[in-house]
Design a protein around this motif. Structure first.
Motif, PDB file in Angstrom:
ATOM      1  N   GLY A  79      33.716  30.206  23.230  1.00 22.46           N
ATOM      2  CA  GLY A  79      33.558  30.154  21.773  1.00 22.46           C
ATOM      3  C   GLY A  79      32.083  29.844  21.524  1.00 22.46           C
ATOM      4  O   GLY A  79      31.835  30.520  20.259  1.00 22.46           O
ATOM      5  N   ASP A  80      31.510  29.257  22.222  1.00 24.16           N
ATOM      6  CA  ASP A  80      29.886  28.985  21.812  1.00 24.16           C
ATOM      7  C   ASP A  80      29.299  30.449  21.773  1.00 24.16           C
ATOM      8  O   ASP A  80      28.475  30.582  20.823  1.00 24.16           O
ATOM      9  N   LEU A  81      29.366  31.523  22.743  1.00 22.38           N
ATOM     10  CA  LEU A  81      28.879  32.737  22.874  1.00 22.38           C
ATOM     11  C   LEU A  81      29.170  33.347  21.494  1.00 22.38           C
ATOM     12  O   LEU A  81      28.529  34.171  20.889  1.00 22.38           O
ATOM     13  N   ARG A  82      30.664  33.312  21.632  1.00 22.94           N
ATOM     14  CA  ARG A  82      31.289  34.246  20.068  1.00 22.94           C
ATOM     15  C   ARG A  82      30.391  33.821  18.766  1.00 22.94           C
ATOM     16  O   ARG A  82      30.188  34.649  17.980  1.00 22.94           O
ATOM     17  N   ARG A  83      30.278  32.473  18.711  1.00 21.23           N
ATOM     18  CA  ARG A  83      29.626  31.955  17.323  1.00 21.23           C
ATOM     19  C   ARG A  83      28.249  32.351  17.367  1.00 21.23           C
ATOM     20  O   ARG A  83      27.962  32.875  16.354  1.00 21.23           O
ATOM     21  N   GLU A  84      27.637  32.314  18.642  1.00 20.05           N
ATOM     22  CA  GLU A  84      26.154  32.641  18.567  1.00 20.05           C
ATOM     23  C   GLU A  84      26.118  34.168  18.281  1.00 20.05           C
ATOM     24  O   GLU A  84      25.161  34.513  17.516  1.00 20.05           O
ATOM     25  N   LYS A  85      26.868  34.988  18.747  1.00 24.23           N
ATOM     26  CA  LYS A  85      26.842  36.474  18.493  1.00 24.23           C
ATOM     27  C   LYS A  85      26.900  36.464  16.995  1.00 24.23           C
ATOM     28  O   LYS A  85      26.424  37.458  16.226  1.00 24.23           O
ATOM     29  N   GLN A  86      28.002  35.873  16.448  1.00 25.69           N
ATOM     30  CA  GLN A  86      28.475  35.844  15.063  1.00 25.69           C
ATOM     31  C   GLN A  86      27.345  35.626  13.988  1.00 25.69           C
ATOM     32  O   GLN A  86      26.940  36.261  13.022  1.00 25.69           O
ATOM     33  N   SER A  87      26.555  34.184  14.496  1.00 28.00           N
ATOM     34  CA  SER A  87      25.503  34.022  13.480  1.00 28.00           C
ATOM     35  C   SER A  87      24.388  34.787  13.745  1.00 28.00           C
ATOM     36  O   SER A  87      23.548  35.111  12.566  1.00 28.00           O
ATOM     37  N   ILE A  88      24.041  35.584  14.763  1.00 31.38           N
ATOM     38  CA  ILE A  88      23.182  36.545  14.943  1.00 31.38           C
ATOM     39  C   ILE A  88      23.356  37.826  13.854  1.00 31.38           C
ATOM     40  O   ILE A  88      22.327  38.244  13.149  1.00 31.38           O
ATOM     41  N   LEU A  89      24.589  38.141  13.918  1.00 38.24           N
ATOM     42  CA  LEU A  89      24.897  39.496  13.127  1.00 38.24           C
ATOM     43  C   LEU A  89      24.806  38.908  11.649  1.00 38.24           C
ATOM     44  O   LEU A  89      24.337  39.852  10.633  1.00 38.24           O
ATOM     45  N   LYS A  90      25.286  37.702  11.331  1.00 38.34           N
ATOM     46  CA  LYS A  90      25.314  37.488   9.801  1.00 38.34           C
ATOM     47  C   LYS A  90      23.859  37.214   9.257  1.00 38.34           C
ATOM     48  O   LYS A  90      23.273  37.537   8.277  1.00 38.34           O
ATOM     49  N   ARG A  91      22.702  36.876  10.281  1.00 35.25           N
ATOM     50  CA  ARG A  91      21.487  36.532   9.953  1.00 35.25           C
ATOM     51  C   ARG A  91      20.987  38.083   9.732  1.00 35.25           C
ATOM     52  O   ARG A  91      20.014  38.183   8.773  1.00 35.25           O
ATOM     53  N   LEU A  92      21.264  39.069  10.583  1.00 37.27           N
ATOM     54  CA  LEU A  92      20.668  40.342  10.564  1.00 37.27           C
ATOM     55  C   LEU A  92      21.132  41.007   9.059  1.00 37.27           C
ATOM     56  O   LEU A  92      20.409  41.738   8.478  1.00 37.27           O
ATOM     57  N   ALA A  93      22.345  40.418   8.778  1.00 36.85           N
ATOM     58  CA  ALA A  93      22.723  41.218   7.567  1.00 36.85           C
ATOM     59  C   ALA A  93      22.315  40.611   6.307  1.00 36.85           C
ATOM     60  O   ALA A  93      21.909  40.954   5.462  1.00 36.85           O
ATOM     61  N   SER A  94      21.994  39.283   6.555  1.00 37.55           N
ATOM     62  CA  SER A  94      21.521  38.607   5.209  1.00 37.55           C
ATOM     63  C   SER A  94      20.220  38.754   4.905  1.00 37.55           C
ATOM     64  O   SER A  94      19.609  38.770   3.812  1.00 37.55           O
ATOM     65  N   ILE A  95      19.214  39.149   5.993  1.00 37.74           N
ATOM     66  CA  ILE A  95      17.694  39.484   5.788  1.00 37.74           C
ATOM     67  C   ILE A  95      17.814  41.094   5.480  1.00 37.74           C
ATOM     68  O   ILE A  95      16.646  41.490   5.307  1.00 37.74           O
ATOM     69  N   ASN A  96      18.957  41.641   5.418  1.00 36.75           N
ATOM     70  CA  ASN A  96      18.837  43.205   4.949  1.00 36.75           C
ATOM     71  C   ASN A  96      18.081  44.193   5.731  1.00 36.75           C
ATOM     72  O   ASN A  96      17.649  45.092   5.299  1.00 36.75           O
ATOM     73  N   CYS A  97      18.059  43.860   7.205  1.00 35.72           N
ATOM     74  CA  CYS A  97      17.455  44.874   7.860  1.00 35.72           C
ATOM     75  C   CYS A  97      17.941  45.959   8.187  1.00 35.72           C
ATOM     76  O   CYS A  97      19.365  45.990   8.009  1.00 35.72           O
TER      77      CYS A  97
END
Length: 125
Positions: free
Chosen positions: A69-87
């Motif tokens: 679960g920790d790893l899945r949450r970490e990966k999900q947060s990384i993808l959310k950050r990438l989407a939010s900064i619009n890169c």
């Protein structure tokens, strides 16, 4: 079946091959974990004692290996950050297109999904 971190690992396999059933642990990581725990990698999972199982858990937690679960949450947060900064990578993830520079004119069906015809339609009489 032995249960580690909420994951059932098969009893009949060698412990070295059973540990990768846990999300976030691969073959090389499992070898390293068993080496640090001082456990023979050829032992079957069903033959492990409770002491050996706790030693494996202890090595995983002390090394700070992200799993389940920790790893899945970490990966999900990384993808959310990438989407939010619009890169660029975030945009590709958002649209469901290949992220790492693959061509999309042909192939890329795994990411794009079922083929949708655009443009030319059959004439109706």
């Amino acid at each position: 079946m032995a249960r580690l971190f909420g994951t059932e690992i098969p009893n009949e396999k060698r412990i070295e091959a059973s540990l990768p059933y846990i999300y976030g642990i691969g073959r090389s990581t499992s070898k390293r974990i068993l080496e640090q725990a001082g456990i023979n990698p050829d032992i079957r999972t069903g033959q492990l004692t409770d002491e050996q199982l706790t030693k494996i858990v202890q090595v995983i937690t002390t090394d700070g290996i992200l799993i389940e679960g920790d790893l899945r949450r970490e990966k999900q947060s990384i993808l959310k950050r990438l989407a939010s900064i619009n890169c660029y990578r975030g945009q590709r993830h958002r649209r469901g297109l290949p992220v790492r520079g693959q061509r999309t004119r042909t192939n890329a069906r795994t990411r794009k999904g079922k083929k949708k015809t655009v443009g030319a339609q059959a004439k109706k009489k």
